[in-house]
Design an enzyme around this catalytic site. Structure first.
Site, PDB file in Angstrom:
ATOM      1  N   ASP A  48      67.577  21.496  30.604  1.00  0.00           N
ATOM      2  CA  ASP A  48      68.963  21.345  31.035  1.00  0.00           C
ATOM      3  C   ASP A  48      69.407  19.870  30.962  1.00  0.00           C
ATOM      4  OD1 ASP A  48      71.256  22.656  32.342  1.00  0.00           O
ATOM      5  OD2 ASP A  48      70.781  21.335  34.019  1.00  0.00           O
ATOM      6  N   GLU A  77      69.432  21.072  26.015  1.00  0.00           N
ATOM      7  CA  GLU A  77      70.886  21.222  26.072  1.00  0.00           C
ATOM      8  C   GLU A  77      71.508  19.841  25.964  1.00  0.00           C
ATOM      9  OE1 GLU A  77      74.395  22.359  29.265  1.00  0.00           O
ATOM     10  OE2 GLU A  77      72.568  21.371  29.865  1.00  0.00           O
TER      11      GLU A  77
END
Ligand SMILES: *[C@@H]1O[C@H](CO)[C@@H](O)[C@H](O)[C@H]1NC(C)=O
Ligand SMILES: *[C@@H]1O[C@H](CO)[C@@H](O)[C@H](O)[C@H]1NC(C)=O
Ligand SMILES: *[C@@H]1O[C@H](CO)[C@@H](O)[C@H](O)[C@H]1NC(C)=O
Length: 520
Positions: A238, A262
């Site tokens: 993330d 990400e």
């Protein structure tokens, strides 16, 4: 002598035990196809169901809170995923969150950690998570776990970053584990993006000091233990752009399995740079370019073609990038357009272009939620229908993908046609034709030059229905009828395990009622 013998034996034992937990690499992941699920929203445990919870996607109070999905629920529905042709899942973060609510509810999504060593008990126990991975592996489904190293969870109503506030986290409970308090205000300023808090002054997410060697060590040990303890095959990382790059080199090396980050940005070069610090990233720059095209019949397919080209120059290896049309952070495709033909063309693109497809839960049931939280619907109101048109469509392409030789996944696509409404490519032995006519049938055909890829007289079959066929003529061209539907042609002699019912039907003249589009 004696002790060195022992040393050799112990080393061998260690090597053997490592060999049983096989670390999956980027090149092994390349041919996989990933289903993204949110544990809280995917399935409730059998026998303890509360199907009313989150069944009405108009209820904002419910959708911002725990909906009751569990690891056992995921196990119960692994066959639903497998039958859709997926051989990998990405599961939302599994670590313990604060119970205390914020104005956006608690951390049911998992991105707001309180204790990285504990498993979120709302989802089940550590053993149930291990069982989930085992059950997935028994079905040849690999498991990728979502992890966060940029921040911990927010605590509303307490002054952020005081010693008292920071004490609540495990294991990061000291001032030096965190950056000094600031909030990201200038998104173009890399220092702010990496050192300040996400979430605004409203609800700052305490930003970990990932420059502190102690924090680096704790994270390296943690990710290494997590992957080995649960036998995960990959990690999804993330908020990658909010941590200095070198941190990720160490972190992903410690994980020792495929990593995909990400990096949320639309510029291919900015995102491409991060592939030097982890195996792969989500294909955000491609997503940003293709979505306005595939959702709008009056746009320009040429921009898909240019996006594919621009990705190639910017990344070390585009064949392992994660391609998607939406996810839990983006409005669903069907919230931008209701035209399912357009969705099918976009799905055809992400499932077959260079890279690893990632399909977000609910796409197969035609979910159409908009921005967060509306795109985070519980799946159970769909009754997990396996006969829905989109479920079948995704299953067909996934299963076709799984029959393809490895050369399909290592080769790059070659453009076959690109104008405002049509984009077609060759990839290995396939010819994939997509349009943005949607439900409109323009009633014409195109002649596609096959550039010697197939010999004259070769018959290509559209694997989406196993009946539409085209033949390479003496000019080396095939005539392709253009409608709003995508088409996936493959030499009929080389199609493996597909379109079998169709062949049997021809041979045995079985009952016409048989669904000829299904696989054997
Ligand atoms: C921080 O956590 C450690 C264990 O991880 C513990 O020994 C220590 O007492 C904690 N410190 C504070 C201030 O809570
Ligand atoms: C799912 O099943 C319930 C109960 O049988 C039914 O009321 C509902 O309409 C079904 N949902 C869908 C999407 O078919
Ligand atoms: C096969 O699929 C194409 C594209 O969807 C469609 O136009 C064609 O009519 C189908 N052929 C048959 C025989 O169903």
């Amino acid at each position: 002598m004696h002790s060195s013998k022992h040393f050799v034996i112990i080393t061998l034992l260690i090597l053997l035990s490592l060999a049983t937990a096989i670390a999956r690499t980027a090149s092994e992941w390349r041919s996989r196809t990933i289903y993204q699920l949110l544990t809280d929203r995917f399935a409730q445990s059998p026998g303890q169901k509360n199907p009313q919870l989150c069944a009405n996607n108009g209820n904002e109070y419910e959708i911002r809170r725990y909906c009751g999905g569990t690891f056992t629920g995921v196990i119960d529905k692994l066959d639903y995923i497998k039958d859709m042709g997926f051989d990998a899942i990405w599961i939302s973060p599994v670590v313990k969150q604060f119970e205390k609510e914020t104005k956006y509810g608690p951390g049911w999504h998992g991105y707001w950690a309180q204790d990285i060593y504990e498993i979120n008990s709302h989802f089940g126990t550590a053993n149930e998570l291990k069982q989930l991975v085992q059950e997935a592996h028994a079905r040849n489904i690999w498991v990728m776990v979502d992890v966060v190293a940029n921040h911990m969870g927010p605590q509303e109503g307490t002054t952020p970053y005081t010693a008292e506030y920071l004490k609540a986290y495990t294991p990061f409970n000291k001032t030096e584990h965190f950056h000094d308090f600031c909030v990201i205000e200038h998104w173009g300023n890399d220092y702010e993006v990496e050192h300040c808090s996400l979430g605004g002054y409203d609800l700052p997410l305490p930003d970990l000091n990932t420059e502190n060697p102690q924090v680096v060590d704790i994270f390296s040990n943690w990710i290494s233990d997590l992957v080995r303890e649960y036998n995960f095959d990959g990690i999804r990382i993330d908020t990658v752009k909010h941590v200095r790059r070198e941190f990720w080199s160490e972190f992903t090396a410690a994980a020792g399995v495929f990593s995909i980050g990400e990096m949320f940005h639309d510029d291919p070069y900015t995102v491409g740079n991060y592939q030097n610090y982890m195996d792969s990233v989500l294909g955000y720059p491609l997503f940003e370019k293709i979505i306005p095209v595939f959702t709008n019949p009056f746009s320009d397919m040429g921009s898909v073609s240019r996006a594919v080209q621009s990705m190639r120059g910017a990344f070390k290896d585009v064949t392992v990038l994660g391609n998607f049309i939406d996810n839990h952070d983006q409005p669903r495709f069907l919230s931008r357009t209701q035209d399912r033909n357009l969705l099918k063309n976009a799905l055809t693109f992400v499932l077959l272009t260079d890279g690893i497809p990632i399909i977000y839960q609910g796409t197969e049931q035609g979910f159409n939620g908009g921005n967060d939280p509306w795109n985070r619907e519980a799946l159970w109101p769909s009754n997990y229908s396996q006969s829905s048109d989109l479920y079948q469509f995704i299953a067909t392409i996934n299963k076709f993908r799984q029959t393809l030789p490895s050369s399909y996944f290592t080769s790059l696509s070659i453009e076959a046609w690109a104008n405002d409404r049509i984009y077609a490519f060759f990839k290995d032995r396939a010819l994939v034709v997509m349009t943005i006519y949607g439900t409109y049938d323009p009633m014409f055909s195109i002649k596609v030059k096959t550039n010697g890829l197939y010999s004259v007289g070769t018959t290509l079959v559209n694997i989406l229905n196993c009946t539409e066929k085209v033949t390479v003529d003496s000019y080396g061209e095939v005539g392709v009828r253009i409608t709003g539907d995508p088409r996936i042609f493959y030499p009929s002699q080389e199609v493996k395990g597909l379109c079998q019912i169709d062949k049997r039907r021809m041979n045995r003249k079985v009952d016409r009622q048989i669904n000829i589009f299904k696989f054997a």
